[in-house]
Structures are given as structure tokens and as C-alpha cells.
Design an enzyme around this catalytic site. Structure first.
Site, PDB file in Angstrom:
ATOM      1  N   SER A 129       0.880  -1.472  -0.362  1.00 55.22           N
ATOM      2  CA  SER A 129       0.503  -0.490   0.243  1.00 55.22           C
ATOM      3  C   SER A 129       0.577   0.962   0.185  1.00 55.22           C
ATOM      4  O   SER A 129       1.675   1.573  -0.759  1.00 55.22           O
ATOM      5  CB  SER A 129      -1.149  -0.187   1.181  1.00 55.22           C
ATOM      6  OG  SER A 129      -2.024   1.018   1.100  1.00 55.22           O
ATOM      7  N   GLU A 244      -8.974  -6.255  -4.431  1.00 58.97           N
ATOM      8  CA  GLU A 244      -9.226  -4.960  -3.999  1.00 58.97           C
ATOM      9  C   GLU A 244      -9.802  -4.053  -4.485  1.00 58.97           C
ATOM     10  O   GLU A 244     -10.592  -3.866  -5.194  1.00 58.97           O
ATOM     11  CB  GLU A 244      -8.313  -4.955  -5.228  1.00 58.97           C
ATOM     12  CG  GLU A 244      -7.604  -3.273  -4.528  1.00 58.97           C
ATOM     13  CD  GLU A 244      -6.422  -2.931  -4.320  1.00 58.97           C
ATOM     14  OE1 GLU A 244      -7.398  -2.552  -2.970  1.00 58.97           O
ATOM     15  OE2 GLU A 244      -5.617  -3.426  -3.493  1.00 58.97           O
ATOM     16  N   HIS A 273      -6.705  -6.243  -0.663  1.00 56.20           N
ATOM     17  CA  HIS A 273      -5.941  -5.227  -0.501  1.00 56.20           C
ATOM     18  C   HIS A 273      -4.889  -5.776   0.288  1.00 56.20           C
ATOM     19  O   HIS A 273      -3.986  -5.779   0.294  1.00 56.20           O
ATOM     20  CB  HIS A 273      -6.195  -3.974  -0.074  1.00 56.20           C
ATOM     21  CG  HIS A 273      -5.456  -2.335   0.107  1.00 56.20           C
ATOM     22  ND1 HIS A 273      -4.953  -2.118  -1.141  1.00 56.20           N
ATOM     23  CD2 HIS A 273      -5.008  -1.827   1.397  1.00 56.20           C
ATOM     24  CE1 HIS A 273      -3.839  -1.051  -0.423  1.00 56.20           C
ATOM     25  NE2 HIS A 273      -4.071  -0.690   0.679  1.00 56.20           N
TER      26      HIS A 273
END
Length: 296
Positions: A129, A244, A273
């Protein structure tokens, strides 16, 4: 009086966060040592594991998650590497900022300082991320310092966020907003460990302006240009989860595959994610396979 109350609240919420962070580190399955290194932007907190004479692997966490998020991966990766889980300065973690990092150039300079303080000329990198976006940025600004790079579920980087990201981010003002955000990014397929979730909630509730990364024009989040992506020369493994929530992973996958020379990109089934948390067994082995191919 109001100022005193605000300062007290900041100290109290900070202590709660530190306690929650230490509790989440009880999940760390192997021996480690925690220490600080000095950078021009403040003191950076690092958790080191693995043999000191092994090749170096620097880990950069996702926003709000801190280095504690690597607990399902650290044993496998530290079997082959000296791992350094770095708390990104300015985020909610144990790093202590002394100057603001506002631009992508600032973030790259901070990472150079971390390398230098650790005595590393080069290292492998892995990040998720926010950490993944930092890595792409560093590949463009200091490619000579990176052996190989693993980028997992980067925050933007290849494609813009879905508008829902900003909706949920605006609601990150307390426990309820934090829990809603976590539920959104994990969906119905994964439950975050209660200790890690408690730490994230404590971070959201920590009232500290120095530890509050905000979007800036020359900072993050950022979608890298075609020219920037085409210029990457470091070997990269890019991983997305098929579920995601933050952006259209197929479009990001396709853009990266077309533009980044030699990239190994894939979409992993049954994950969202938080790919390294949701599918640790697969991610651990895939990352080792990729990185060990680059050990000199």
C-alpha cells in the site's frame, strides 16, 4: 486551559497507541531487536530480524498499519534475509518526526538516510500500500540502492483511487470510522487480528498532527507517469489481490505490465488489499522465490 487539555489528550492517546503497538508485536513469531536510526526528518523506528550476515531486505508497511503488520511474513523472509521492518516517519507508529516530509523527493531522501544509518549500500525492498508507493518512488530516485523490489497493493502508483477511498478516509476520526474502513478494505473474506485492529484504532484516535500524513500535490498518493514507469530498471514483482477495494486492480495490472520493463505482475486469488496478511503462505514463498533469484 483548552491548550493544556489538548496536549493532555495527545499524550494520553499516544500512550494508548504505544501500548497497543507493543501488544500487537506479541504476534511477532521470531527473535527481533528494535532500535532507532537518525534521519534528517527525525528518528526512525526499525524492527530487525534474521541473520546479521544475510542479504538485507527493507520492509515498508501500509498506512496506519505500522511494521507490526508483517508478523505473518517475517519468519519466512528472515530465514533468508536480515529484515528491517521500518516505521514510515509521519505515519502512526513509533518513529519520531522532527521535520515534515511533504514531497516525493523528501520521502526518497528519508529512505536514503535510513539506508545510510543502517550501513547499507544496497538492499532488497518490499512494501504494501503506502509502502509500495514509496518503493516505486525510490526506484525512480535512487535505483542504484535497490537490488530487487516487491510492490504489493500499492496506494495508487499505477491507477487512481476509487472515490470511496476518500469517503472512508474522511470518516477516520474514531473507533467506528476505523472499524468501518478496515471492514471495507477486507470485505467478508478476512478478519484482521484483534490486536492489530486495536492498534489501528488507537492510531486513528491518537491526536498528533506530526503523525498525520495528508495528501499533497507533490507527495502521495500519486499516479506515476508513463515516462516514469518506463524508466524503471530495477527488477520488480508486483502483486494485487483479486478483491482489491481501493481501485480497479485489472487496469493497474495492465498498465504496469505494459509500461514497466521486465516487471513480473500478478493478481492473486482469494485476497484483497491486505494481500500479505490475507494470503501469507503464498506471498511468503512467491516473494522468496523472486528475491532469492537476485541474491549475488
Amino acid at each position: 486551559m483548552i491548550q493544556d487539555s489538548m496536549q493532555f489528550a495527545a499524550v494520553e492517546s499516544g500512550l494508548r497507541f504505544y501500548q497497543a503497538y507493543d501488544q500487537s508485536l506479541s504476534l511477532w513469531p521470531i527473535e527481533s531487536e528494535a532500535f532507532y536510526v537518525s534521519t534528517r526528518f527525525g528518528k526512525t523506528h526499525i524492527i530487525a530480524s534474521g541473520p546479521k550476515d544475510a542479504p538485507s531486505l527493507i520492509l515498508l508497511h501500509g498506512g496506519l498499519f505500522s511494521s507490526a503488520m508483517w508478523y505473518p511474513n517475517i519468519a519466512a523472509w528472515s530465514s533468508q534475509f536480515r529484515t528491517y521492518a521500518v516505521d514510515i516517519i509521519g505515519d502512526k507508529n513509533k518513529s519520531i518526526p522532527s521535520a515534515a516530509m511533504e514531497t516525493r523527493a523528501d520521502f526518497a531522501e528519508w529512505m536514503k538516510d535510513v539506508f545510510d544509518s543502517l550501513g547499507l549500500e544496497t538492499a532488497h525492498l518490499a512494501g504494501l500500500s503506502l509502502g509500495g508507493s514509496h518503493i516505486v518512488n525510490f526506484l525512480l530516485r535512487a535505483p542504484e540502492r535497490v537490488e530487487r523490489a516487491v510492490v504489493i497493493s500499492p496506494a495508487e502508483a499505477f491507477i487512481s483511487f476509487h472515490p470511496d477511498v476518500y469517503k472512508y478516509a474522511a470518516e477516520l476520526t474514531g473507533a467506528r470510522g476505523a472499524e468501518s474502513y478496515i471492514k471495507w478494505i477486507t470485505g467478508d473474506s478476512y478478519d484482521l487480528h484483534p490486536l492489530l485492529q486495536r492498534q489501528i484504532v488507537a492510531g486513528v484516535e491518537w491526536q498528533d498532527e506530526q503523525r498525520s500524513l495528508k495528501p499533497t500535490e507533490n507527495g502521495f498518493p500519486y499516479v506515476f507517469t508513463d515516462q516514469e514507469l518506463k524508466s524503471i530498471q530495477v527488477p520488480v514483482l508486483l502483486m494485487f489481490g483479486e478483491h482489491e477495494a481501493m481501485y480497479h486492480q485489472q487496469m493497474a495490472f495492465e498498465r504496469a505490465s505494459v509500461l514497466v520493463p521486465g516487471i513480473q505482475a500478478e493478481i492473486v486469488k482469494n485476497a484483497g488489499h491486505l494481500l500479505s496478511l490475507e494470503q501469507p503462505e503464498y506471498v511468503n514463498q512467491r516473494v522468496l522465490s523472486f528475491l532469492c533469484g537476485g541474491i549475488k
